[in-house]
Each structure stands twice: as structure tokens, then as C-alpha cells.
Design a protein around this motif. Structure first.
Motif, PDB file in Angstrom:
ATOM      1  N   UNK A 267       0.822  -1.211   0.000  1.00 19.20           N
ATOM      2  CA  UNK A 267       0.000   0.000   0.000  1.00 19.20           C
ATOM      3  C   UNK A 267       0.854   1.259   0.000  1.00 19.20           C
ATOM      4  N   UNK A 268       1.947   1.236   0.777  1.00 19.61           N
ATOM      5  CA  UNK A 268       2.838   2.398   0.819  1.00 19.61           C
ATOM      6  C   UNK A 268       3.424   2.686  -0.556  1.00 19.61           C
ATOM      7  N   UNK A 269       3.818   1.645  -1.263  1.00 20.47           N
ATOM      8  CA  UNK A 269       4.362   1.836  -2.622  1.00 20.47           C
ATOM      9  C   UNK A 269       3.332   2.510  -3.523  1.00 20.47           C
ATOM     10  N   UNK A 270       2.074   2.091  -3.426  1.00 24.05           N
ATOM     11  CA  UNK A 270       1.021   2.689  -4.253  1.00 24.05           C
ATOM     12  C   UNK A 270       0.837   4.164  -3.917  1.00 24.05           C
ATOM     13  N   UNK A 271       0.871   4.476  -2.612  1.00 24.61           N
ATOM     14  CA  UNK A 271       0.690   5.876  -2.196  1.00 24.61           C
ATOM     15  C   UNK A 271       1.842   6.731  -2.719  1.00 24.61           C
ATOM     16  N   UNK A 272       3.070   6.215  -2.636  1.00 22.85           N
ATOM     17  CA  UNK A 272       4.226   6.971  -3.123  1.00 22.85           C
ATOM     18  C   UNK A 272       4.136   7.198  -4.630  1.00 22.85           C
ATOM     19  N   UNK A 273       3.625   6.213  -5.368  1.00 25.27           N
ATOM     20  CA  UNK A 273       3.483   6.348  -6.818  1.00 25.27           C
ATOM     21  C   UNK A 273       2.467   7.418  -7.205  1.00 25.27           C
ATOM     22  N   UNK A 274       1.518   7.685  -6.298  1.00 26.84           N
ATOM     23  CA  UNK A 274       0.471   8.662  -6.589  1.00 26.84           C
ATOM     24  C   UNK A 274       0.899  10.091  -6.275  1.00 26.84           C
ATOM     25  N   UNK A 275       2.072  10.256  -5.656  1.00 25.30           N
ATOM     26  CA  UNK A 275       2.507  11.584  -5.230  1.00 25.30           C
ATOM     27  C   UNK A 275       2.632  12.561  -6.402  1.00 25.30           C
ATOM     28  N   UNK A 276       3.099  12.074  -7.540  1.00 27.26           N
ATOM     29  CA  UNK A 276       3.353  12.971  -8.681  1.00 27.26           C
ATOM     30  C   UNK A 276       2.071  13.597  -9.219  1.00 27.26           C
ATOM     31  N   UNK A 277       0.922  12.968  -8.935  1.00 23.67           N
ATOM     32  CA  UNK A 277      -0.332  13.434  -9.535  1.00 23.67           C
ATOM     33  C   UNK A 277      -1.076  14.443  -8.663  1.00 23.67           C
ATOM     34  N   UNK A 278      -0.492  14.852  -7.538  1.00 23.05           N
ATOM     35  CA  UNK A 278      -1.206  15.773  -6.644  1.00 23.05           C
ATOM     36  C   UNK A 278      -0.460  17.091  -6.572  1.00 23.05           C
ATOM     37  N   UNK A 279      -1.169  18.135  -6.124  1.00 19.88           N
ATOM     38  CA  UNK A 279      -0.534  19.450  -6.037  1.00 19.88           C
ATOM     39  C   UNK A 279       0.436  19.483  -4.863  1.00 19.88           C
ATOM     40  N   UNK A 280       1.217  20.582  -4.798  1.00 16.11           N
ATOM     41  CA  UNK A 280       2.314  20.655  -3.849  1.00 16.11           C
ATOM     42  C   UNK A 280       1.832  20.598  -2.393  1.00 16.11           C
ATOM     43  N   UNK A 281       0.743  21.352  -2.079  1.00 10.56           N
ATOM     44  CA  UNK A 281       0.260  21.360  -0.700  1.00 10.56           C
ATOM     45  C   UNK A 281      -0.186  19.975  -0.269  1.00 10.56           C
ATOM     46  N   UNK A 282      -0.952  19.298  -1.139  1.00  7.67           N
ATOM     47  CA  UNK A 282      -1.419  17.961  -0.793  1.00  7.67           C
ATOM     48  C   UNK A 282      -0.242  16.986  -0.734  1.00  7.67           C
ATOM     49  N   UNK A 283       0.735  17.213  -1.608  1.00  2.18           N
ATOM     50  CA  UNK A 283       1.919  16.345  -1.610  1.00  2.18           C
ATOM     51  C   UNK A 283       2.661  16.452  -0.284  1.00  2.18           C
ATOM     52  N   UNK A 284       2.775  17.676   0.222  1.00  2.00           N
ATOM     53  CA  UNK A 284       3.442  17.856   1.512  1.00  2.00           C
ATOM     54  C   UNK A 284       2.687  17.149   2.634  1.00  2.00           C
ATOM     55  N   UNK A 285       1.351  17.256   2.595  1.00  2.00           N
ATOM     56  CA  UNK A 285       0.548  16.620   3.636  1.00  2.00           C
ATOM     57  C   UNK A 285       0.710  15.097   3.589  1.00  2.00           C
ATOM     58  N   UNK A 286       0.733  14.548   2.369  1.00  3.42           N
ATOM     59  CA  UNK A 286       0.906  13.102   2.219  1.00  3.42           C
ATOM     60  C   UNK A 286       2.296  12.680   2.694  1.00  3.42           C
TER      61      UNK A 286
END
Length: 862
Positions: A437-456
Motif C-alpha cells: 500500500x505504501x508503494x502505491x501511495x508513493x506512486x500517486x505523489x506525482x499526480x497531486x498538487x504541492x500542498x497535498x503532496x506535503x501533507x501526504x
């Protein structure tokens, strides 16, 4: 939001069901339950509709025992929630002192292992001498093996005045053979619960009077085989059916198909408004008028509930005020199955209405359950987002995991919920699933904006750190920290408010503190971890503060006091310092230990006094116990027995107690106090029990300390070889972890014992029992003791016993053999034997030589 213990629905689950009128009193079975109180467990097992709950309720209303009642349902398949309900029920017993003592335990449940918690619970129950009965109703709803195992463990160690009653549709799912063999199990089964002919006759003549002949009653008894619900269903139908012969011959047996047939028979003859009300409200596990009106969208529910009660339509009041009700389980099962088959839309709509209603009342557990049943997964996810932190704080990980995995296939989870899902998998031992699951979440990081990326990323650091902790894959964490984290990140409140310590006076004793394991690797990891956290502005996050405090305690153990003090002050400066007792208390104790190690006992006492005042001011009374126990330790180090005795009395501990792991620190203090009073036998018994607890928890720090104390007690008793064996056990743990203060803080007696240990090893080089400890490690320890004499000829070949030391002190006062014999109530011949032993141990041949040798060995200062 209501707290868990104040929720209305929870109160109905721990409330004794109201005793309904017009019930047949089962006198023979009530006597059976009463007779069974001599054992530890009564089981009442039979299929649905045999009056199990009613029987137990009748018995309770007639007995004079304090009773805790828990009505279980499928949502209780969470180990923490299950025991929290039991705690709430026991705390609610009308016994103020017991309630207060148990109320201190309830908040500790999420952070203790369940067996440790049960030990603590049993220990508190032992302080209350009046009979207590704990009833677990509908136990068949529980399917989790860890719950069965924990309950079996609890029953195994019940105090004599506590009895457990389990009511279940099936046999209990754990072995009871040992209790049966000892005559401690009272079992009531289907054959005993069935109505007899006489009870059937009384039911139809007194409870639901019907003009039935003896032949009719006999036939009904035979057809139902004494099945109580069948008899009740027949009575309802017979009210509107005058052809008794025809009706009574139309059914037989008590199996489920007949139940459905009889319920259908009853339901079709009801007025339309009652029929509709029953189908709409059957989705509710427990209901009051307000909840009923929410799902029916009509007023008048209070009157309708009273009407159902008057018609004896399988509605059961849950309190004395007829405010909360539930349907008989068989009846509600029938209604729900009927509603799902006949009107799926209504089933979904009623559950959705119930979800909105309970959410508005702050009853979010039930609100989420109904949203899932109503297949409104978006609503369920929204409720979960707002409620997850509270459930996480309560430690109900299984419940959270169940909700997330029920919602996730149907509704996209937020980033926080996805990370929480991963965290729960880590904490429940499913590391492989968590990593995927962690790998999937990390793969999705590129598709979100910077603020949401920081929160993730903020949550990812937390979850990945926990995964690393359990898997040991530190390099993966370093790689993540170096490549993914860049610049300041927001603190994630869902994760970073997680409190790692709810019970321990030292963080090093917790799982977070690796239970005392220390190495250069753990130091390096801790330093790098805190550097990452602090570089991203998370100095005040709980996870950082706990790492710093754990590192700080490690430095104290390694005798790196300046570095330790620096970290003590770093934690002290946090704005959250006094708000988190699990940090504050260990921090203050560590500071006081530094002060005492430098001989500044006045400052150490002031530090502890201030901490006690602070915990009292914020009503964190649990933490007063370890703080006062540490104050006893300070008094013992100063050899101030009078104030130590006064302080010890306030802890309300006894050597005869079965010590609970959550009070390990206090009970070890009691063992120290007993030893200081020369009560070696009591100290030995207590230390043996404490070692069992420490070994079960695999706490290296506790095991080393207890082994040291066992060694010193044996030394005090004059048992040199036993003392050396215990010391060796402590040294094995000590050298593996680099422990220093564990030994150094024990003072002169430990120094002398370590000298004897070295001497014994040098004269016994062929003995393989000394493996695991190097002489160099012991010599390093000895070099740190102040004024330790290293000459072999000044080390006792065998330590003197307490009796021998006392005789030596009488010799110093010039006492003759006769005066010694009178003082000790011994014969002069026995005194001569003692003197011979003393001379032999000291390597001398006269009184004068003995006194000189004792002076050189500092024996008069012991």
C-alpha cells in the motif's frame, strides 16, 4: 463529540436489562446459578429463544451481588473495545472505591498489552472483597480468537469473590475442561432451559392466561419441546384463533423455519401502522423514540413503543425508565431478513436515516456502521475522516481496520485514510500488505498538487517510520528521507498526536523505547531521525519528543550525563511538555536521577515534588504513583527509612499482592523497601513474580534491574553463590546493551558484589557458567564506583549474612560471647560457631583481626 464512556448507546450495553412484568420465574434454574457461584464460571448455552438473557436477568434481580452486565454485539470484535466495555461495566458497579481505582486503569488500555492490562485489572479487583458477578450476554457474537484467549486467561486468574456468567447461542469457544475437572464450571444447557410441563402450564395459566385444557397444554409442550419463544409465539396467535385444536396441530419443533412461520403468522395479523413501524425500525440494534422517529419519519414513536411492549411483541426494555429498547434477537433477525428480501430500497434508506440521526447525536460508531449497512460509502468515509483520530486514540485498531476495508472497495479514501490503513496494517502485524500500500501511495505523489503532496509526505514519514521500526529496514527509511523530503512539511494531526506512552515512568521501558535495548545503531538511527524531523519544523511533534526522551534515557544508562541533561532540557522546552504525562514524568524522573547521581538529593526531591504538584494540578492522578515511588527510592539512597516508610504507605502496595505489570516500577520500589527493612523472604518472593512479568514483556531494562536486586537480596541473606548467579544474569543483559547506571546506582553493596564476582571468576576459570560476560566489562563498571578498592585481598571470599554482620557490630562494642548470646537468644556454643564462620570469611583468626579487616572492608558502613 461524546467521550466513549459517556455515549448513550454504550450505557445501554452495560445496563442490566429491566425485568419485564408477567414473566415466569424459573426458580429451579435460579437455584442452579446460585449454587454455581462457588466456582469461577457459569455458562448458559442454548439456541435463540430459550430465555438465556431473561433467566440471568431474573437471577440478578433476586441476588444481592454487585453485578456488571455487558450486552455484546458484532461490533465488539475488537480486543480493546471488548475489554473497555468490561471495564466500563465494572467501573459502574455501585462501589465507589473500586470504581475510582478502575477508572485509573481505563485510559491505559490502548498502550498496555492485553495480558498486562488483565493482570492490572485482576490486581485492582483483588482489593475489593465483596462478591462481584460479571455477565457477558450474547457471547456468540464474538469471533476473534485473541478475545477468546484473553477472556480464558482472565477467568484462569479470577479472584475468589468474582464470578463470570456467559450467555451464548453456542458452546464457549475456549476450553473449560480444567475448570470442570476442579468443580469450578456450572453449565446450563438447552435441556435445562426447556420449559417443563409444569412451567408450560404455569405460563398459559398465569403469564398469558388462555382458556386451554390440560390436553392443549400437553400438546403445545410436546410440539415445541419446551421452546420458550415457540410457546410465546403460539400464545400471540391463539388470542385471535378460537380453533385451538387446529392451530396447535399445525406446527411442531422449534427450528428456525418454524420460527419464521410463526413470526409471519404474528406479523400478518398486526394493524398496518404497527407492521410498518416494525419493518422500518428493525435496522436499529438499540432504539429510543428519537431514533425511531428518525427512521420512520413520523411522530408518535414513544406511544408506539409502549404499545408494542403492552402487546408483548418481542420488544425488550433496556433500562428502568423504558427509554431504550431492542427487539428480541430472533424477531429482529426475522424482520431484517424480511425487509432485505421484500424492500431493499427501504432497508438502505432506513440505515441511511439511522446513520444521519446517530451522527447528529455524536454517536459516530453507530453512525458509521449504519452508513456501511446502507451502502452510503461516501457518507461513511466522511464520518470516518472526522472520527478516526478519536478511535485511534482509544486504541481500537481492529474496528478502524474493519471500517476502512468495508469502505475502500466502494469509495476512494482520502490520503490520510489510505495512510491510516497502512499504519493499521503495520500495527496489526500485516507488514507485507502495508508495504504494498505504501508503494502505491508513493506512486500517486506525482499526480497531486504541492500542498497535498506535503501533507501526504508528512503522513508517509510517520507510517514508514513505524514500518521500519517493526521490520528493521532502516536503509529504506534513510533513502526515503533523503530523496522525498524537501523543505518544511505540515504536521499531520491524525498521526502526530499519537501518544506512545500512557503508563511507563520511563520511555525506555515501552515498545517505542525498544524495552531497554541499547546499541550504537539505535543511537545513530535516533539522531538521524530527530535531525530529519527537526529540519522539517517538527521539533514539538510527539514522535520527535518521544525519540529525544528515549535517547536521553539511553544516555543516562550509558553514564553520559552531560548529553543526557542537554536532551532533558530540550524536551523540557517543548510547549507540549506538561500536557503529555507520558513525556513529562519520565523527563522529570530522568532529571532527578541525574541530580541524585551527583549527590544533590535536595534538588532531586524538588524536581519530583514539582512533578507531583503538576500532575495533581492537571488531574493526571495515575502518574502520582510512579513519582511517589521514585521519591521512596531517593529516601532509600539517603538511608532515610522513616520518610521512605511514610511515602511507601501512600502507595497501598503489599508484598502479598499479585503485582501488575503496569505498576512494575512501584512494585520494584516495594521490593527495595522490603530489602532495606531486612525482610528478605518477602522481597525474594516479590522479585520472583516481577521477573516473570518482565520476562513476559521482554523488557531488558526491568530484567536487568530485578536481577541486580535479586543478587543484592541474596548477598544480604549470606547466599554468595545465589547472589553471583543473579548478578551474572544482570551482567549478561548489561554488557549486551552497555548498561552502566543500572549497576552504579546500586552503590557500595553492588561494588562489593562485583569485586567478589571478579575474584570468583579468577579462581574458577574452568567453570563455563560465566559465559556471556567479559571481565573487562565488569572491571570498567568497578572503575566507575567511587572509592572502590581493587586489591584482591580486600574482597570478601564469601559475604557476611545479616546475622553475622550484627554479631560483628556487637564485637565492635566490646560484647562478650555471653552478652551476644543473650542479645540474640542463642546458646554460647552457637555464638562460637558464628564467630568461627566470620573469622573464616574474613581470613582471620581473632576478634581483633576481625575488627581490623571489617574496618578495611567498610563493613560497618553497610
Amino acid at each position: 463529540m461524546a467521550s466513549f464512556s459517556n455515549q448513550i448507546l454504550l450505557q445501554t450495553k452495560i445496563s442490566l436489562p429491566a425485568l419485564r412484568e408477567n414473566l415466569l420465574v424459573r426458580k429451579r434454574l435460579i437455584r442452579t446459578i446460585t449454587q454455581g457461584l462457588q466456582g469461577r464460571l457459569t455458562t448458559v448455552c442454548a439456541p435463540a429463544g430459550f430465555g438465556k438473557s431473561t433467566l440471568v436477568s431474573q437471577w440478578i434481580h433476586q441476588c444481592e451481588h454487585s453485578t456488571a452486565w455487558v450486552s455484546l454485539d458484532e461490533t465488539d470484535n475488537d480486543l480493546i473495545r471488548f475489554w473497555r466495555y468490561i471495564m466500563e461495566a465494572l467501573t459502574a458497579i455501585n462501589a465507589s472505591e473500586l470504581g475510582v481505582r478502575l477508572s485509573y486503569l481505563t485510559p491505559l488500555l490502548p498502550s498496555l498489552s492485553v495480558k498486562t492490562f488483565i493482570d492490572a485489572l485482576i490486581n485492582e479487583l483483588c482489593t475489593f472483597s465483596s462478591p462481584i458477578v460479571l455477565v457477558l450476554d450474547d457471547y456468540h457474537e464474538i469471533s476473534q480468537q485473541p478475545i477468546h484467549d484473553s477472556l480464558s486467561y482472565f477467568i484462569d486468574y479470577l479472584p475468589q469473590h468474582l464470578h463470570v456468567i456467559i450467555a451464548s447461542r453456542s458452546e464457549i469457544p475456549f476450553s473449560a475442561s480444567k475448570w470442570l475437572a476442579r468443580g469450578e464450571l456450572n453449565h446450563i444447557d438447552i435441556l435445562q432451559l426447556q420449559f417443563t410441563v409444569e412451567e408450560t402450564k404455569s405460563f398459559y395459566q398465569e403469564v398469558v392466561p388462555l382458556p386451554l385444557t390440560s390436553e392443549h397444554i400437553q400438546k403445545l409442550f410436546q410440539q415445541t419441546e419446551g421452546w420458550i419463544t415457540g410457546l410465546q409465539l403460539a400464545s400471540i396467535s391463539l388470542r385471535s384463533n378460537t380453533n385451538y385444536d387446529q392451530y396447535i396441530g399445525s406446527f411442531n419443533g422449534y427450528h428456525r423455519n418454524v420460527a419464521d412461520y410463526l413470526f409471519q403468522e404474528v406479523l400478518t395479523k398486526l394493524p398496518s401502522p404497527i407492521h410498518a413501524f416494525l419493518l422500518q425500525t428493525c435496522v436499529l440494534e438499540r432504539m429510543d423514540a428519537e431514533a425511531c422517529e428518525a427512521v420512520t419519519d413520523q411522530a408518535g414513536s414513544r406511544e408506539m413503543l409502549e404499545r408494542l411492549l403492552a402487546l408483548n411483541l418481542f420488544v425488550i426494555p433496556l433500562d428502568e425508565h423504558n427509554t431504550w429498547f431492542r427487539y428480541h434477537h430472533l424477531f429482529s433477525d426475522f424482520l431484517r431478513n424480511l425487509l432485505k428480501r421484500s424492500d431493499t430500497g427501504r432497508w438502505l434508506k432506513s440505515n441511511q436515516s439511522a446513520s444521519r440521526h446517530f451522527a447528529a447525536r455524536g454517536l459516530l460508531d453507530r453512525a458509521i456502521e449504519h452508513a456501511i449497512l446502507g451502502e452510503h460509502y461516501i457518507s461513511a468515509a466522511r464520518l470516518l475522516n472526522s472520527y478516526a483520530a478519536e478511535v485511534l486514540k482509544r486504541g481500537e485498531l481492529s474496528t478502524l481496520l474493519h471500517w476502512i476495508e468495508a469502505i475502500s472497495p466502494h469509495s476512494e479514501l482520502s490520503a490520510d485514510m489510505s495512510l491510516l490503513h497502512t499504519f493499521l496494517l503495520v500495527m496489526t502485524g500485516q507488514g507485507d500488505r502495508a508495504a504494498v500500500l505504501l508503494d502505491k501511495i508513493e506512486q500517486q505523489l506525482a499526480a497531486v498538487d504541492m500542498d497535498q503532496r506535503k501533507q501526504i509526505l508528512s503522513g508517509l514519514l510517520f507510517v514508514k517510520s513505524n514500518l521500519v521500526f517493526y521490520s528493521g529496514n532502516y536503509e529504506q527509511w534513510y533513502e526515503f528521507a533523503a530523496e522525498k523530503l524537501d523543505g518544511e512539511l505540515p504536521e499531520n494531526p491524525l498521526f502526530y498526536n499519537f501518544n506512545y506512552n500512557m503508563t511507563e515512568p520511563l520511555v525506555r521501558r515501552t515498545a517505542f523505547g525498544l524495552k531497554g535495548s541499547l546499541s550504537s545503531d539505535t543511537e545513530a538511527i535516533a539522531l538521524r531521525f530527530t535531525a530529519v524531523l527537526e529540519s522539517h519544523g517538527w521539533s514539538n511533534s510527539l514522535i520527535n519528543l518521544y525519540v529525544v526522551q528515549s535517547l536521553c534515557e539511553g544516555y543516562y544508562e550509558w553514564n553520559r550525563l552531560d548529553e543526557c541533561l542537554k536532551l532533558v532540557r530540550q524536551v523540557e522546552r517543548s510547549v507540549r511538555f506538561e500536557q503529555i504525562p507520558g513525556l513529562f514524568v519520565p523527563n522529570r524522573i530522568t532529571l532527578a536521577r541525574i541530580q541524585a547521581s551527583k549527590g544533590n538529593y535536595r534538588l532531586a526531591h524538588e524536581t519530583i515534588d514539582e512533578a507531583i504538584h503538576t500532575m495533581g494540578r492537571i488531574s493526571e492522578y495515575y502518574w502520582l504513583h510512579p513519582l511517589r515511588a521514585f521519591r521512596v527510592r531517593l529516601y532509600l539512597q539517603e538511608t532515610q527509612m522513616a520518610p521512605a516508610k511514610r511515602e511507601m504507605a501512600g502507595l497501598h502496595l503489599a508484598a502479598s499482592d499479585r503485582p501488575a505489570s503496569n505498576r512494575m516500577f512501584e512494585y520494584v520500589t516495594l521490593a527495595r523497601f522490603l530489602s532495606a527493612q531486612a525482610k528478605e523472604a518477602e522481597a525474594t518472593r516479590l522479585l520472583e513474580q516481577l521477573m516473570l512479568q518482565a520476562s513476559k514483556e521482554q523488557c531488558q531494562l526491568s530484567m536487568a534491574e530485578i536481577s541486580c536486586l535479586q543478587a543484592l537480596v541474596e548477598l544480604q541473606r549470606g547466599q554468595r553463590l545465589a547472589a553471583l548467579r543473579y548478578l551474572h544474569e544482570a551482567l549478561v543483559i548489561g554488557e549486551a546493551n552497555g548498561y552502566i547506571r543500572t549497576f552504579l546506582d546500586e552503590g557500595k553493596s553492588m561494588a562489593k558484589l562485583l569485586q567478589t564476582y571478579v575474584y570468583q571468576r579468577e579462581t574458577d576459570v574452568q567453570n563455563g557458567d560465566w559465559q556471556g560476560v567479559t571481565v573487562e566489562y565488569v572491571q570498567r563498571l568497578l572503575a566507575l564506583f567511587p572509592q572502590v578498592q581493587d586489591r584482591k585481598d580486600t574482597a570478601l571470599i564469601e559475604p557476611l549474612s545479616q546475622q553475622e554482620l550484627f554479631i560483628l557490630k556487637l564485637l565492635r562494642q566490646g560484647a562478650s560471647n555471653r552478652q551476644i548470646s543473650e542479645a540474640l537468644a542463642l546458646t554460647e556454643g552457637t555464638v562460637k560457631v558464628y564467630l568461627s564462620r566470620i573469622y573464616s570469611k574474613l581470613g582471620v583468626s581473632s576478634r581483633t583481626q576481625a575488627l581490623v579487616a571489617a574496618q578495611e572492608l567498610l563493613l560497618f558502613e553497610a
